[in-house]
Write an enzyme that holds these catalytic residues in place. Structure first.
Site, PDB file in Angstrom:
ATOM      1  N   CYS A   1      31.078  26.501  43.088  1.00 12.77           N
ATOM      2  CA  CYS A   1      30.316  27.690  43.439  1.00 12.77           C
ATOM      3  C   CYS A   1      28.845  27.444  43.122  1.00 12.77           C
ATOM      4  CB  CYS A   1      30.843  28.869  42.623  1.00 12.77           C
ATOM      5  SG  CYS A   1      29.942  30.400  42.876  1.00 12.77           S
TER       6      CYS A   1
ATOM      7  N   GLU B   1      36.309  36.191  52.399  1.00 13.25           N
ATOM      8  CA  GLU B   1      37.358  36.696  51.492  1.00 13.25           C
ATOM      9  C   GLU B   1      38.422  37.485  52.259  1.00 13.25           C
ATOM     10  OE1 GLU B   1      37.836  36.411  47.998  1.00 13.25           O
ATOM     11  OE2 GLU B   1      36.355  34.815  48.192  1.00 13.25           O
TER      12      GLU B   1
ATOM     13  N   CYS C   1      26.515  27.804  49.993  1.00 18.86           N
ATOM     14  CA  CYS C   1      27.545  28.600  49.322  1.00 18.86           C
ATOM     15  C   CYS C   1      28.878  28.033  49.794  1.00 18.86           C
ATOM     16  CB  CYS C   1      27.400  30.063  49.735  1.00 18.86           C
ATOM     17  SG  CYS C   1      28.832  31.101  49.330  1.00 18.86           S
TER      18      CYS C   1
ATOM     19  N   ASP D   1      35.893  29.278  41.412  1.00 16.18           N
ATOM     20  CA  ASP D   1      34.860  29.884  42.274  1.00 16.18           C
ATOM     21  C   ASP D   1      34.980  31.394  42.112  1.00 16.18           C
ATOM     22  OD1 ASP D   1      32.910  30.217  44.361  1.00 16.18           O
ATOM     23  OD2 ASP D   1      34.513  30.575  45.789  1.00 16.18           O
ATOM     24  N   SER D   2      34.008  32.123  42.665  1.00 14.70           N
ATOM     25  CA  SER D   2      34.079  33.583  42.649  1.00 14.70           C
ATOM     26  C   SER D   2      35.268  34.089  43.462  1.00 14.70           C
ATOM     27  CB  SER D   2      32.800  34.166  43.242  1.00 14.70           C
ATOM     28  OG  SER D   2      32.687  33.779  44.603  1.00 14.70           O
TER      29      SER D   2
ATOM     30  N   HIS E   1      31.659  29.253  50.351  1.00 16.72           N
ATOM     31  CA  HIS E   1      32.405  30.030  51.345  1.00 16.72           C
ATOM     32  C   HIS E   1      31.998  29.643  52.784  1.00 16.72           C
ATOM     33  CE1 HIS E   1      33.370  32.636  47.933  1.00 16.72           C
ATOM     34  NE2 HIS E   1      34.214  33.311  48.692  1.00 16.72           N
TER      35      HIS E   1
HETATM   36  N1  DGL Z   1      31.159  30.474  46.704  1.00 21.04           N
HETATM   37  C1  DGL Z   1      30.051  31.068  45.985  1.00 21.04           C
HETATM   38  C2  DGL Z   1      28.840  30.140  46.084  1.00 21.04           C
HETATM   39  O1  DGL Z   1      28.994  28.961  46.355  1.00 21.04           O
HETATM   40  C3  DGL Z   1      29.902  32.463  46.454  1.00 21.04           C
HETATM   41  C4  DGL Z   1      29.181  33.340  45.531  1.00 21.04           C
HETATM   42  C5  DGL Z   1      29.508  34.818  45.680  1.00 21.04           C
HETATM   43  O2  DGL Z   1      30.612  35.195  45.318  1.00 21.04           O
HETATM   44  O3  DGL Z   1      28.609  35.564  46.080  1.00 21.04           O
HETATM   45  O4  DGL Z   1      27.712  30.542  45.890  1.00 21.04           O
END
Ligand code: DGL
Length: 267
Positions: free
Chosen positions: A72, A151, A183, A9-10, A185
């Protein structure tokens, strides 16, 4: 030998998916990469995200991963197609906003989507709406700042509450009774979203469905493994700073996570 699954993931959001994967595949080793050095993906170009997704996938394959989960939505929108093209011999499981189940769940006929700008502006998301929205009205809301709050591990603070209030208000005003957490997160702020939006609002996310799909593909597409009865272990990597990543990932994984630095050539 145990099964090895690679997940990226990011940042730390994909841990919401990793919880479901651990439940679905208790005896697999899970390697998780948080691309914290490049978070958020939501405001990056599709080409940038695609290049990161390729690099992280190569790292995970180097570590012995036999299947990849793109945990993600934003990376799925930008890179799933290319990854599947480039690594066509391994299962690649991707995730996208849960439009289909949300359309089935709504009673008011209005569904709200909380997601990153990158996801909402993607052709993949437009195609998803085209395919599943039917007569249901879909209202979308980009949520700049919410990924960054998670985060930081700020799941309930005032700043995060203000963001959640700001982003849910237009959706509720439009009559949405079902909100898609588009998302990975956002499930970590689901309790706060519930508090702000009201208990009656249905929240939908895709983590459990992705874990089920991963298990199905692993069981049908990969050679069988002897079950030796030992529980799988997790390894965590970050392309960002190790110390804060260890703190936040331990908080979200709900047990001590030993986080290692991603080798520089993958950062
Ligand atoms: N967890 C990512 C998603 O599902 C986040 C993307 C981001 O870093 O903006 O879209």
């Amino acid at each position: 030998m145990r099964r090895v699954i690679g997940v990226f993931d990011s940042g730390v959001g994909g841990l919401s998916v990793l919880h479901h994967i651990r439940e679905a595949l208790p005896d697999a080793d899970l390697i998780y990469v948080a691309d914290s050095g490049h978070v958020p993906y939501g405001d990056k170009s599709p080409a940038y995200i695609e290049s990161r997704a390729m690099t992280l996938t190569r790292f995970l394959l180097d570590q012995g991963a036999e299947a990849i989960v793109i945990a993600c939505n934003t990376a799925t929108a930008a890179a799933a197609h290319t990854l599947r093209d480039q690594f066509s011999d391994i299962p690649i499981v991707a995730m996208e906003p849960a439009v289909k189940p949300a359309v089935a769940a709504t009673k008011s006929g209005v569904v709200g989507v909380l997601a990153t700008i990158g996801t909402l502006e993607s052709a993949r998301f437009a195609a998803l709406l085209e395919r599943y929205a039917g007569n249901v009205k879909i209202v979308t809301q980009g949520c700049p700042g919410l990924v960054e709050a998670v985060e930081r591990g700020d799941l309930r603070g005032l700043e995060t509450r203000r963001l959640v209030e700001r982003y849910t208000a237009p959706l509720l005003k439009a009559g949405a009774d079902t909100l898609i957490l588009g998302c990975t997160h956002y499930p970590f702020v689901a309790p706060l979203i519930r508090e702000v939006a009201g208990e009656q609002v249905v929240l939908v996310d895709t983590g459990a469905a992705v874990a089920r799909e991963l298990k199905r593909r692993v069981d049908t597409e990969l050679p069988p493994r002897d079950k030796n009865g030992t529980a799988g272990v997790e390894s965590f990597y970050t392309s960002g700073e190790v110390e804060p990543a260890t703190r936040i990932m331990s908080l979200l994984w709900q047990r001590d996570a030993t986080v290692q630095a991603l080798p520089p050539r993958f950062c």
